[in-house]
Write a protein that holds these residues in place. Structure first.
Motif, mmCIF file in Angstrom:
data_model
loop_
_atom_site.group_PDB
_atom_site.id
_atom_site.type_symbol
_atom_site.label_atom_id
_atom_site.label_comp_id
_atom_site.label_asym_id
_atom_site.label_seq_id
_atom_site.Cartn_x
_atom_site.Cartn_y
_atom_site.Cartn_z
ATOM 1 N N PRO A 34 -5.447 107.711 -84.662
ATOM 2 C CA PRO A 34 -6.876 108.003 -84.483
ATOM 3 C C PRO A 34 -7.692 107.561 -85.691
ATOM 4 C CG PRO A 34 -5.535 109.870 -83.801
ATOM 5 C CD PRO A 34 -4.603 108.903 -84.467
ATOM 6 N N GLY A 35 -8.834 106.948 -85.409
ATOM 7 C CA GLY A 35 -9.677 106.448 -86.479
ATOM 8 C C GLY A 35 -9.322 105.046 -86.916
ATOM 9 N N GLY A 36 -8.243 104.503 -86.375
ATOM 10 C CA GLY A 36 -7.817 103.151 -86.727
ATOM 11 C C GLY A 36 -8.366 102.108 -85.771
ATOM 12 N N CYS A 37 -7.594 101.047 -85.567
ATOM 13 C CA CYS A 37 -8.060 99.897 -84.781
ATOM 14 C C CYS A 37 -7.185 99.632 -83.559
ATOM 15 C CB CYS A 37 -8.088 98.648 -85.648
ATOM 16 S SG CYS A 37 -9.041 98.832 -87.168
ATOM 17 N N GLY A 38 -6.437 100.633 -83.109
ATOM 18 C CA GLY A 38 -5.504 100.434 -82.009
ATOM 19 C C GLY A 38 -6.153 100.043 -80.701
ATOM 20 N N PHE A 39 -7.453 100.301 -80.556
ATOM 21 C CA PHE A 39 -8.157 99.991 -79.313
ATOM 22 C C PHE A 39 -8.721 98.567 -79.325
ATOM 23 C CE2 PHE A 39 -11.145 101.828 -82.293
ATOM 24 C CZ PHE A 39 -12.252 101.006 -82.204
ATOM 25 N N THR A 40 -8.480 97.809 -80.385
ATOM 26 C CA THR A 40 -8.985 96.442 -80.490
ATOM 27 C C THR A 40 -7.838 95.441 -80.415
ATOM 28 O OG1 THR A 40 -8.798 96.321 -82.898
ATOM 29 C CG2 THR A 40 -10.833 97.269 -81.996
ATOM 30 N N LYS A 41 -8.213 94.173 -80.223
ATOM 31 C CA LYS A 41 -7.198 93.121 -80.149
ATOM 32 C C LYS A 41 -7.275 92.263 -81.404
ATOM 33 C CE LYS A 41 -5.052 90.532 -76.386
ATOM 34 N NZ LYS A 41 -3.871 91.409 -76.350
ATOM 35 N N MET A 42 -6.875 92.857 -82.517
ATOM 36 C CA MET A 42 -6.812 92.165 -83.800
ATOM 37 C C MET A 42 -5.375 91.744 -84.076
ATOM 38 S SD MET A 42 -8.926 94.746 -86.256
ATOM 39 C CE MET A 42 -10.519 95.439 -85.840
ATOM 40 N N GLY A 43 -5.230 90.601 -84.719
ATOM 41 C CA GLY A 43 -3.895 90.157 -85.080
ATOM 42 C C GLY A 43 -3.186 91.119 -86.009
ATOM 43 N N SER A 44 -3.966 91.856 -86.799
ATOM 44 C CA SER A 44 -3.377 92.805 -87.748
ATOM 45 C C SER A 44 -2.702 93.979 -87.046
ATOM 46 C CB SER A 44 -4.454 93.338 -88.703
ATOM 47 O OG SER A 44 -5.545 93.887 -87.982
ATOM 48 N N ASN A 45 -2.944 94.147 -85.758
ATOM 49 C CA ASN A 45 -2.226 95.176 -84.990
ATOM 50 C C ASN A 45 -0.844 94.691 -84.559
ATOM 51 O OD1 ASN A 45 -4.220 97.122 -85.088
ATOM 52 N ND2 ASN A 45 -5.155 96.522 -83.145
ATOM 53 N N TYR A 46 -0.642 93.378 -84.597
ATOM 54 C CA TYR A 46 0.579 92.805 -84.031
ATOM 55 C C TYR A 46 1.615 92.420 -85.079
ATOM 56 C CZ TYR A 46 -2.082 92.688 -79.695
ATOM 57 O OH TYR A 46 -2.816 93.066 -78.587
ATOM 58 N N ALA A 47 1.162 91.886 -86.219
ATOM 59 C CA ALA A 47 2.113 91.464 -87.250
ATOM 60 C C ALA A 47 3.073 92.582 -87.677
ATOM 61 C CB ALA A 47 1.353 90.903 -88.459
ATOM 62 N N PRO A 48 2.597 93.830 -87.877
ATOM 63 C CA PRO A 48 3.525 94.894 -88.295
ATOM 64 C C PRO A 48 4.579 95.246 -87.246
ATOM 65 C CG PRO A 48 1.244 95.490 -88.792
ATOM 66 C CD PRO A 48 1.193 94.298 -87.899
ATOM 67 N N THR A 49 4.341 94.843 -85.989
ATOM 68 C CA THR A 49 5.307 95.183 -84.939
ATOM 69 C C THR A 49 6.475 94.200 -84.886
ATOM 70 O OG1 THR A 49 4.254 93.873 -83.164
ATOM 71 C CG2 THR A 49 3.389 96.091 -83.565
ATOM 72 N N LEU A 50 6.382 93.096 -85.624
ATOM 73 C CA LEU A 50 7.461 92.107 -85.592
ATOM 74 C C LEU A 50 8.748 92.684 -86.180
ATOM 75 C CD1 LEU A 50 5.426 88.945 -86.717
ATOM 76 C CD2 LEU A 50 5.936 89.729 -84.382
ATOM 77 N N TRP A 51 8.581 93.492 -87.225
ATOM 78 C CA TRP A 51 9.763 94.098 -87.851
ATOM 79 C C TRP A 51 10.393 95.139 -86.922
ATOM 80 C CZ3 TRP A 51 10.876 99.107 -89.738
ATOM 81 C CH2 TRP A 51 12.040 99.191 -90.488
ATOM 82 N N THR A 52 9.563 95.981 -86.307
ATOM 83 C CA THR A 52 10.104 97.005 -85.400
ATOM 84 C C THR A 52 10.716 96.366 -84.159
ATOM 85 O OG1 THR A 52 7.864 97.298 -84.512
ATOM 86 C CG2 THR A 52 8.592 98.876 -86.155
ATOM 87 N N GLN A 53 10.250 95.173 -83.799
ATOM 88 C CA GLN A 53 10.887 94.441 -82.703
ATOM 89 C C GLN A 53 12.345 94.130 -83.046
ATOM 90 O OE1 GLN A 53 9.869 93.579 -79.674
ATOM 91 N NE2 GLN A 53 11.698 92.379 -79.186
ATOM 92 N N LYS A 54 12.580 93.757 -84.305
ATOM 93 C CA LYS A 54 13.954 93.493 -84.747
ATOM 94 C C LYS A 54 14.791 94.773 -84.717
ATOM 95 C CE LYS A 54 13.426 89.118 -85.696
ATOM 96 N NZ LYS A 54 14.134 88.083 -84.888
ATOM 97 N N VAL A 55 14.176 95.894 -85.078
ATOM 98 C CA VAL A 55 14.869 97.180 -85.021
ATOM 99 C C VAL A 55 15.247 97.502 -83.581
ATOM 100 C CG1 VAL A 55 14.680 99.661 -85.459
ATOM 101 C CG2 VAL A 55 13.676 98.037 -87.073
#
Length: 421
Positions: free
Chosen positions: A228-249
Motif C-alpha cells: 500500500p502506498g507504492g506503485c503496484g497499480f501501475t505498469k512501470m518497469g521497476s515493478n518487474y525487474a525485482p521479480t526476476l530473482w524470485t522467478q529463479k527461486v
C-alpha cells in the motif's frame, strides 16, 4: 543556540526541496493542454524495399524476439509540450548516458494486441483501456500525460502500415508495446523535463510454448511484489525487474511463477505478472469466481481482468466477486473439495490455469477441469479477438468505431494522487 539555528535552516531547506519537486512533478505530469499530441499532424516515413525484413513463419514466433518494419515516436519537453508524432522505419535511437531513465527507472510501458480475424479483418482489443492505464502510470511516474485517443489514432496507423505482420493464425497476434521514458540528460533525483513516447510491434505466437497447460506457483510470503502506498497499480518497469530473482527461486522449487502474497494473513494479490482468479463453491454451494480488488492499490488493473469480470458476470450459475481472498481460505476450500479451479489472466497469456501451489513447504495439487471455467473463458475471449463473435470490445482498425467517452473507472488516480491533480 547555533545548533538550533542550523537545524531550523536544515528543516527549511528540506521542505523547500520537497515542495519544489512536488510542484515540478505536477507540472510534468499535467502539461499545458494547448500543446497535446495531434494525430492529424502525424508524419510517416516508410521503410524502403531494402529495409523491409523477412517475416518468420508462425511456427517460429517467440514472444518479444522479432520486431516489425516501423515504429512510432513522440518527443515531449516541459517547455514545448508534445512534438509532432512520427512513424519511421524501425531503428535504434541514441540516448545521453545521463538520461533519467537509465539511473532512476523513470519509465512505464503498456501491453496490447492486434488480431487478424477469421474474416481477415484486423482488430484491437479495448485499446482505450490501455491508454487510460498508461496515463495513470505516467502520473505516478511524473511523466507527461497525453490525449489517449490521439495517441491511439497514431498507433492505429502504425498497425495499418505493418498490417502484413499481423499473423494469419488464430493462436497468434501482433503485440503492441507503447513505452514512455524520461530522457532529460541530467543526474539528480527529480522528474525529467524531457521524455519520449514510442511504440514498437512484434508478431507473437502463444505466450507459453507448452500451450494451454497448468502452471505451478510458489506461494512464499517472504517475497512481496507491491505494498500500500507504492506503485503496484501501475505498469512501470521497476515493478518487474525485482521479480526476476524470485522467478529463479520459484523455478528452483519446481514452479513456473510466484503467487504473490501480502500481509500476515497471506492475502493473495497477483500471479507472476498476471491477475489471479479463484473459482470455488461458497457456503451456499454456489459457484463464486473471486479476484482481488484493485481498491487495495497493490493490484494492476488488468484489461483482461476487467473483461473477464464483466463477461462472466453475465453468465448463469456463477457469481463474480472482487474481494480479498487469503491462502487460508483457498487451502480450506481445497481440503473441503470446494476449490473448483484457479487461473491467471493477462494480455500476453490471456488465461493460464494453475495446477499446483507450493505453500508452506508442500506442493498442493489444484483441480484443473478439462472443460472448466478457464477453458470456457479462453474460448470466449478468443472468439472476440478473432472475430468469431461480434463484440464492441474488438475494434476494427479500418472501421475504427472507438468510443472516446467511455467510462474507465479502473484507471482513475488513487485519492493520494488525485490531491495533486
Amino acid at each position: 543556540m547555533d545548533v538550533v539555528i542550523l537545524v531550523f535552516i536544515l528543516n527549511l531547506s528540506i521542505q523547500f526541496f520537497l515542495q519544489c519537486n512536488i510542484v515540478r512533478c505536477i507540472s510534468t505530469s499535467f502539461p499545458n493542454h494547448s500543446n497535446q499530441v495531434n494525430s492529424n499532424k502525424l508524419q510517416i516515413s516508410r521503410a524502403t524495399l531494402s529495409e523491409l525484413k523477412e517475416k518468420p513463419p508462425v511456427s517460429e514466433l517467440v514472444f518479444g524476439k522479432c520486431f516489425t518494419d516501423h515504429m512510432l515516436s513522440i518527443d515531449w519537453s516541459s517547455r514545448n509540450g508534445w512534438s509532432t508524432p512520427k512513424i519511421e522505419p524501425f531503428q535504434n535511437f541514441s540516448m545521453h548516458p545521463g538520461a533519467k531513465v537509465l539511473h532512476y527507472a523513470q519509465e512505464l510501458f503498456e501491453g496490447m494486441k492486434a488480431y487478424r480475424g477469421v474474416d481477415g479483418k484486423i482488430r484491437m482489443f479495448r485499446p482505450m483501456h490501455n491508454m487510460a492505464r498508461m496515463n495513470l502510470s505516467a502520473s505516478r511516474s511524473c511523466l507527461p500525460n497525453f490525449d489517449g485517443l490521439e495517441v491511439l489514432n497514431c498507433i492505429r496507423e502504425l498497425v495499418r502500415i505493418d498490417a502484413e505482420w499481423v499473423p494469419h493464425d488464430s493462436s497468434s497476434s501482433l503485440y503492441i508495446r507503447p513505452t514512455m521514458i524520461g530522457t532529460e540528460p541530467t543526474l539528480g533525483v527529480s522528474p525529467a523535463n524531457e521524455a519520449k513516447l514510442f511504440v514498437i510491434l512484434c508478431p507473437v505466437g502463444p505466450y507459453y510454448s507448452t500451450g494451454f497447460k497448468p502452471v505451478n506457483l510458489l506461494c512464499d510470503p517472504t517475497y512481496v511484489r507491491a505494498f500500500p502506498g507504492g506503485c503496484g497499480f501501475t505498469k512501470m518497469g521497476s515493478n518487474y525487474a525485482p521479480t526476476l530473482w524470485t522467478q529463479k527461486v520459484a523455478e528452483a522449487n519446481g514452479c513456473h511463477q510466484c503467487l504473490w502474497l501480502f500481509g500476515p494473513q497471506h492475502e493473495i494479490t497477483e500471479v507472476g505478472a498476471m491477475n489471479i482468479f479463484v473459482c470455488l463453491k461458497n457456503k451456499s454451494g454456489e459457484l463464486e469466481l473471486v479476484t482481488p480488488p484493485i481498491s487495495s492499490e497493490i493490484i494492476l488493473p488488468g484489461v483482461t481482468r476487467r473483461s473477464i469480470v464483466e463477461m462472466v458476470s453475465g453468465w448463469d450459475g456463477i457469481t463474480v466477486s472482487e474481494r480479498r481472498i487469503t491462502m487460508s481460505e483457498v487451502m480450506t476450500a481445497l481440503e473441503n473439495e470446494d476449490l473448483v479451479e484457479m487461473f491467471g489472466s493477462g494480455t500476453a497469456a490471456v488465461v493460464s490455469p494453475v495446477g499446483g501451489l507450493h505453500y508452506q513447504g508442500k506442493m498442493h495439487k489444484i483441480p484443473t477441469p478439462e472443460n472448466g471455467l478457464a477453458s470456457r473463458v479462453m474460448g470466449a475471449m478468443s472468439d472476440i479477438y478473432y472475430g468469431k463473435s461480434v463484440h464492441p470490445w474488438a475494434i476494427d482498425v479500418e472501421a475504427w468505431n472507438v468510443d472516446p467517452n467511455q467510462i474507465l473507472e479502473d484507471y482513475k488516480q488513487p485519492d493520494a494522487m488525485a490531491a495533486y491533480a
